[in-house]
Motif scaffolding. Structure first.
Motif, PDB file in Angstrom:
ATOM      1  N   ALA A 214       0.412  -1.111  -0.117  1.00  8.79           N
ATOM      2  CA  ALA A 214       0.249   0.048   0.142  1.00  8.79           C
ATOM      3  C   ALA A 214       0.823   0.917  -0.441  1.00  8.79           C
ATOM      4  O   ALA A 214       0.215   2.242  -0.802  1.00  8.79           O
ATOM      5  N   TYR A 215       1.633   0.992   0.944  1.00  2.00           N
ATOM      6  CA  TYR A 215       2.940   2.315   0.817  1.00  2.00           C
ATOM      7  C   TYR A 215       3.809   2.295  -0.680  1.00  2.00           C
ATOM      8  O   TYR A 215       3.533   3.586  -1.054  1.00  2.00           O
ATOM      9  N   ILE A 216       3.835   1.205  -0.410  1.00  6.97           N
ATOM     10  CA  ILE A 216       4.159   1.323  -2.571  1.00  6.97           C
ATOM     11  C   ILE A 216       3.449   2.023  -3.703  1.00  6.97           C
ATOM     12  O   ILE A 216       4.080   2.667  -4.558  1.00  6.97           O
ATOM     13  N   ASP A 217       1.927   1.642  -3.669  1.00  5.78           N
ATOM     14  CA  ASP A 217       1.783   1.972  -4.323  1.00  5.78           C
ATOM     15  C   ASP A 217       0.452   3.369  -4.478  1.00  5.78           C
ATOM     16  O   ASP A 217      -0.517   3.528  -4.615  1.00  5.78           O
ATOM     17  N   GLU A 218       1.035   3.893  -3.110  1.00  4.49           N
ATOM     18  CA  GLU A 218       0.738   4.731  -2.630  1.00  4.49           C
ATOM     19  C   GLU A 218      -1.318   4.873  -2.674  1.00  4.49           C
ATOM     20  O   GLU A 218      -2.102   5.758  -2.919  1.00  4.49           O
ATOM     21  N   LYS A 219      -1.924   3.889  -2.050  1.00  6.77           N
ATOM     22  CA  LYS A 219      -2.969   3.365  -1.696  1.00  6.77           C
ATOM     23  C   LYS A 219      -3.468   3.539  -0.209  1.00  6.77           C
ATOM     24  O   LYS A 219      -2.909   3.518   0.770  1.00  6.77           O
ATOM     25  N   GLY A 220      -4.628   4.555  -0.110  1.00  6.36           N
ATOM     26  CA  GLY A 220      -4.543   5.154   1.296  1.00  6.36           C
ATOM     27  C   GLY A 220      -4.225   7.100   1.478  1.00  6.36           C
ATOM     28  O   GLY A 220      -2.968   7.215   0.509  1.00  6.36           O
ATOM     29  N   ALA A 221      -4.828   6.893   2.757  1.00  6.44           N
ATOM     30  CA  ALA A 221      -4.291   8.775   3.308  1.00  6.44           C
ATOM     31  C   ALA A 221      -3.256   9.043   4.140  1.00  6.44           C
ATOM     32  O   ALA A 221      -2.686   9.850   4.556  1.00  6.44           O
ATOM     33  N   THR A 222      -2.420   7.629   4.702  1.00  4.64           N
ATOM     34  CA  THR A 222      -1.413   7.660   5.910  1.00  4.64           C
ATOM     35  C   THR A 222      -0.389   6.895   5.312  1.00  4.64           C
ATOM     36  O   THR A 222      -0.436   5.915   5.425  1.00  4.64           O
ATOM     37  N   MET A 223       0.333   7.297   4.391  1.00  2.00           N
ATOM     38  CA  MET A 223       1.508   6.211   3.938  1.00  2.00           C
ATOM     39  C   MET A 223       2.689   6.103   5.077  1.00  2.00           C
ATOM     40  O   MET A 223       2.686   5.510   5.362  1.00  2.00           O
ATOM     41  N   PHE A 224       3.189   7.425   5.882  1.00  3.37           N
ATOM     42  CA  PHE A 224       3.275   7.016   6.824  1.00  3.37           C
ATOM     43  C   PHE A 224       3.064   5.555   8.051  1.00  3.37           C
ATOM     44  O   PHE A 224       3.932   4.986   8.027  1.00  3.37           O
ATOM     45  N   GLU A 225       2.347   5.424   8.193  1.00 10.87           N
ATOM     46  CA  GLU A 225       1.193   4.445   9.546  1.00 10.87           C
ATOM     47  C   GLU A 225       1.859   3.489   8.556  1.00 10.87           C
ATOM     48  O   GLU A 225       1.992   2.302   9.054  1.00 10.87           O
ATOM     49  N   HIS A 226       1.335   3.056   7.401  1.00  9.48           N
ATOM     50  CA  HIS A 226       1.689   2.159   7.040  1.00  9.48           C
ATOM     51  C   HIS A 226       2.814   1.702   6.560  1.00  9.48           C
ATOM     52  O   HIS A 226       3.274   0.160   7.965  1.00  9.48           O
ATOM     53  N   LEU A 227       3.941   1.972   6.795  1.00 18.23           N
ATOM     54  CA  LEU A 227       5.597   2.283   7.148  1.00 18.23           C
ATOM     55  C   LEU A 227       5.626   2.145   8.421  1.00 18.23           C
ATOM     56  O   LEU A 227       6.030   0.378   9.111  1.00 18.23           O
ATOM     57  N   ILE A 228       5.027   2.410   8.945  1.00 13.99           N
ATOM     58  CA  ILE A 228       4.883   2.089  10.792  1.00 13.99           C
ATOM     59  C   ILE A 228       4.452   0.435  10.239  1.00 13.99           C
ATOM     60  O   ILE A 228       5.128  -0.246  11.862  1.00 13.99           O
ATOM     61  N   ASN A 229       3.407   0.615  10.856  1.00  6.57           N
ATOM     62  CA  ASN A 229       1.957  -0.331  11.179  1.00  6.57           C
ATOM     63  C   ASN A 229       3.316  -2.164  10.307  1.00  6.57           C
ATOM     64  O   ASN A 229       3.845  -3.193  11.063  1.00  6.57           O
ATOM     65  N   ALA A 230       4.129  -1.827   8.813  1.00  7.56           N
ATOM     66  CA  ALA A 230       4.511  -2.909   8.473  1.00  7.56           C
ATOM     67  C   ALA A 230       6.412  -3.363   9.114  1.00  7.56           C
ATOM     68  O   ALA A 230       5.796  -4.580   9.523  1.00  7.56           O
ATOM     69  N   THR A 231       6.538  -1.881   9.770  1.00  8.72           N
ATOM     70  CA  THR A 231       8.289  -1.842  10.388  1.00  8.72           C
ATOM     71  C   THR A 231       7.560  -3.149  11.903  1.00  8.72           C
ATOM     72  O   THR A 231       7.905  -3.983  12.387  1.00  8.72           O
ATOM     73  N   ASN A 232       6.660  -2.512  12.336  1.00  4.67           N
ATOM     74  CA  ASN A 232       6.188  -3.596  13.954  1.00  4.67           C
ATOM     75  C   ASN A 232       5.708  -4.967  13.514  1.00  4.67           C
ATOM     76  O   ASN A 232       5.938  -6.093  14.538  1.00  4.67           O
ATOM     77  N   LEU A 233       5.145  -4.600  12.230  1.00  9.39           N
ATOM     78  CA  LEU A 233       4.626  -6.627  12.152  1.00  9.39           C
ATOM     79  C   LEU A 233       4.934  -7.424  11.781  1.00  9.39           C
ATOM     80  O   LEU A 233       6.155  -8.309  11.911  1.00  9.39           O
ATOM     81  N   TYR A 234       6.393  -7.230  11.298  1.00  6.63           N
ATOM     82  CA  TYR A 234       7.968  -7.677  10.871  1.00  6.63           C
ATOM     83  C   TYR A 234       8.475  -7.865  12.100  1.00  6.63           C
ATOM     84  O   TYR A 234       9.158  -8.964  11.654  1.00  6.63           O
ATOM     85  N   ALA A 235       8.711  -7.197  13.197  1.00  3.77           N
ATOM     86  CA  ALA A 235       9.513  -7.199  14.420  1.00  3.77           C
ATOM     87  C   ALA A 235       8.653  -7.947  15.313  1.00  3.77           C
ATOM     88  O   ALA A 235       9.461  -9.313  15.727  1.00  3.77           O
ATOM     89  N   LEU A 236       7.391  -7.727  15.089  1.00  7.86           N
ATOM     90  CA  LEU A 236       6.357  -8.614  15.734  1.00  7.86           C
ATOM     91  C   LEU A 236       7.088 -10.530  15.429  1.00  7.86           C
ATOM     92  O   LEU A 236       6.728 -11.466  16.216  1.00  7.86           O
ATOM     93  N   ALA A 237       6.929 -11.280  14.002  1.00  8.80           N
ATOM     94  CA  ALA A 237       7.316 -12.549  13.594  1.00  8.80           C
ATOM     95  C   ALA A 237       8.288 -12.264  13.562  1.00  8.80           C
ATOM     96  O   ALA A 237       8.735 -13.456  14.591  1.00  8.80           O
ATOM     97  N   VAL A 238       9.826 -12.052  13.807  1.00  5.28           N
ATOM     98  CA  VAL A 238      10.764 -11.713  14.257  1.00  5.28           C
ATOM     99  C   VAL A 238      10.713 -12.172  15.430  1.00  5.28           C
ATOM    100  O   VAL A 238      11.407 -13.430  15.822  1.00  5.28           O
ATOM    101  N   ASP A 239       9.724 -11.778  16.478  1.00  2.00           N
ATOM    102  CA  ASP A 239      10.025 -11.838  18.186  1.00  2.00           C
ATOM    103  C   ASP A 239       9.092 -12.776  18.110  1.00  2.00           C
ATOM    104  O   ASP A 239       9.542 -14.198  19.189  1.00  2.00           O
ATOM    105  N   ILE A 240       7.845 -13.686  17.170  1.00  2.00           N
ATOM    106  CA  ILE A 240       7.534 -14.954  16.893  1.00  2.00           C
ATOM    107  C   ILE A 240       8.691 -15.748  16.836  1.00  2.00           C
ATOM    108  O   ILE A 240       8.344 -17.396  17.975  1.00  2.00           O
ATOM    109  N   ILE A 241       9.070 -15.889  16.287  1.00  2.00           N
ATOM    110  CA  ILE A 241       9.863 -16.811  15.682  1.00  2.00           C
ATOM    111  C   ILE A 241      11.512 -17.083  16.528  1.00  2.00           C
ATOM    112  O   ILE A 241      10.997 -18.322  16.591  1.00  2.00           O
ATOM    113  N   SER A 242      11.594 -15.966  16.989  1.00  2.00           N
ATOM    114  CA  SER A 242      12.608 -16.222  17.474  1.00  2.00           C
ATOM    115  C   SER A 242      12.407 -17.182  18.901  1.00  2.00           C
ATOM    116  O   SER A 242      12.871 -18.237  19.222  1.00  2.00           O
TER     117      SER A 242
END
Length: 431
Positions: free
Chosen positions: A184-212
């Motif tokens: 969504a960030y890459i395609d500029e879909k929606g009105a909150t591009m920065f929040e897309h990046l923050i959410n993606a970053t935190n979700l990937y970090a959550l996945a790392v935590d779960i797997i570890s």
């Protein structure tokens, strides 16, 4: 945009995608991407409280649609509006409507199916998942990006209510939602591009935590999550503000559309983007090195990615040193001549080239053929436009020239040392 190479061609990536990236980590104390996961999105609370309404029939007659409608009416007459099994018929009806392009009415039917499912199976029933996914499909078709985003968030909330946010069974939905935010960030879909990046970053970090925590610090499943995390860190580093929002990064903020909290978030994530990416690539190297199931020379190849990361952040000396170490590590770890040549045998454009974002219809059947050299320092020089179509489209020539001037390249290596490459010829074809 596609690229047709004519001689000594290089594959120039025009933007990062999550699958192409290694990635960095964030501190464990970072705020979760979905702090509001304790409650479903407001839109769903409102929808759940509304009575069922029969949609108006607007379509031409369809045998399949009419049959679904008749079965639904018969079941409602026998079992009531919330009778078990009606949700399945509504799913079939919604799917048939989707195939006809009637996405608004399809969404209405899928929502009716969700309400009936909740009545019969409870608010947290995972049997709602296919219905929500179908709604997302129609919302994307209708360009209703905020609604589709809410539904992705709702899918996460629903799974979290069933499994708990840090359960390994959450990994597929975390991957789905983080990929959605990044795309969504890459395609500029929606009105909150920065929040897309923050959410993606935190979700990937959550996945790392779960797997570890559940599979160990050297589990190969970490690599994919780390790659997504590095992608989000790259985009954070290159973030230039919301569409149509005047923001000047690192020199203050223009306009009054960004809150103080968001400004602080932006500063925090941007300041840590380089180190987060570097840390994650180092972790990927470590995972590959310590896991006996790793592909051959995987750790050495990941070290090449670390060199690329240095290059992207204009740290040439660190990049050259890292490339040299990776070059020799590939030989030492059994990489074939072909594998080494694919990595170091020709210049490789790093993912920092912007797409020529002009009107696609105006660019149809256009192309630019260009010749250039790549120095040992990874810069394009002696750029010459050889031909272009249409000939009078000066802006296309200028844009291609400017893209190459700004581009960063992993240089070609010989015997472990970077060397200049002359006479690269490439055609940019627009379709």
């Amino acid at each position: 945009m596609t690229q047709t190479d004519t001689s000594n061609a290089i594959a120039i990536g025009l933007m990062f995608t999550a699958s192409a990236l290694l990635c960095g980590s964030v501190a464990a104390e970072e705020k979760s991407a979905l702090d509001n996961a304790k409650a479903p999105p407001t839109a769903y609370i409102e929808a759940a409280s509304k009575p069922l309404e029969k949609p108006k029939r607007r379509l031409r007659r369809s045998v399949a649609i009419d049959e679904y409608r008749q079965r639904i009416e018969d079941m409602e007459a026998e079992h009531g509006a919330y009778g078990a099994g009606i949700d399945e018929q509504l799913m079939g009806l919604g799917h048939a409507l989707q195939r006809q392009g009637a996405h608004d009415e399809a969404i209405s039917q899928f929502r009716r199916a969700m309400l009936i499912n909740r009545v019969n199976e409870g608010l947290y029933s995972l049997n709602q998942v296919p219905m929500i996914e179908r709604i997302i499909e129609s919302q994307v078709a209708l360009n209703e990006w905020e609604g589709a985003n809410d539904n992705h968030q709702y899918l996460f909330w629903l799974h979290a209510k069933n499994y708990g946010e840090k359960d390994p069974r959450m990994l597929p939905i975390i991957n789905q939602l983080s990929s959605w935010h990044l795309q969504a960030y890459i395609d500029e879909k929606g009105a909150t591009m920065f929040e897309h990046l923050i959410n993606a970053t935190n979700l990937y970090a959550l996945a790392v935590d779960i797997i570890s925590n559940n599979f160990g610090a050297n589990d190969l499943r970490l690599v994919e999550a780390l790659r997504g995390l590095k992608a989000s860190n790259y985009y954070l580093a290159t973030y230039s503000g919301e569409p149509q929002e005047a923001i000047v990064i690192n020199t203050g903020f223009a306009g009054g559309n960004m809150s103080n909290e968001r400004r602080m978030q932006l500063d925090h994530y941007r300041m840590n983007s380089f180190s987060s990416g570097k840390t994650a690539i180092t972790k990927i190297m470590d995972v590959y090195q310590k896991n006996p199931a790793s592909p051959p020379a995987a750790s050495a190849k990941a070290k090449v990615e670390l060199g690329d990361w240095y290059m992207l952040f204009n740290k040439w000396h660190s990049a050259r040193k890292t490339y040299g170490e990776a070059y020799h590590a590939l030989w030492d770890n059994g990489a074939t001549n072909q594998e080494i040549d694919e990595i170091f045998g020709r210049p490789a454009a790093l993912p920092s080239l912007p797409l020529l974002d002009e009107d696609r219809e105006a660019l149809a059947n256009a192309y630019v053929t260009v010749s250039y050299d790549v120095t040992a320092f990874g810069k394009a020089r002696n750029i010459r436009i050889l031909s272009a179509q249409p000939e009078g489209k000066v802006s296309i020539r200028s844009r291609v020239r400017n893209v190459l001037k700004r581009a960063k390249f992993r240089p070609r290596f010989e015997d472990g040392e970077p060397v200049e490459t002359k006479g690269i010829v490439q055609r940019f074809v627009f379709d």
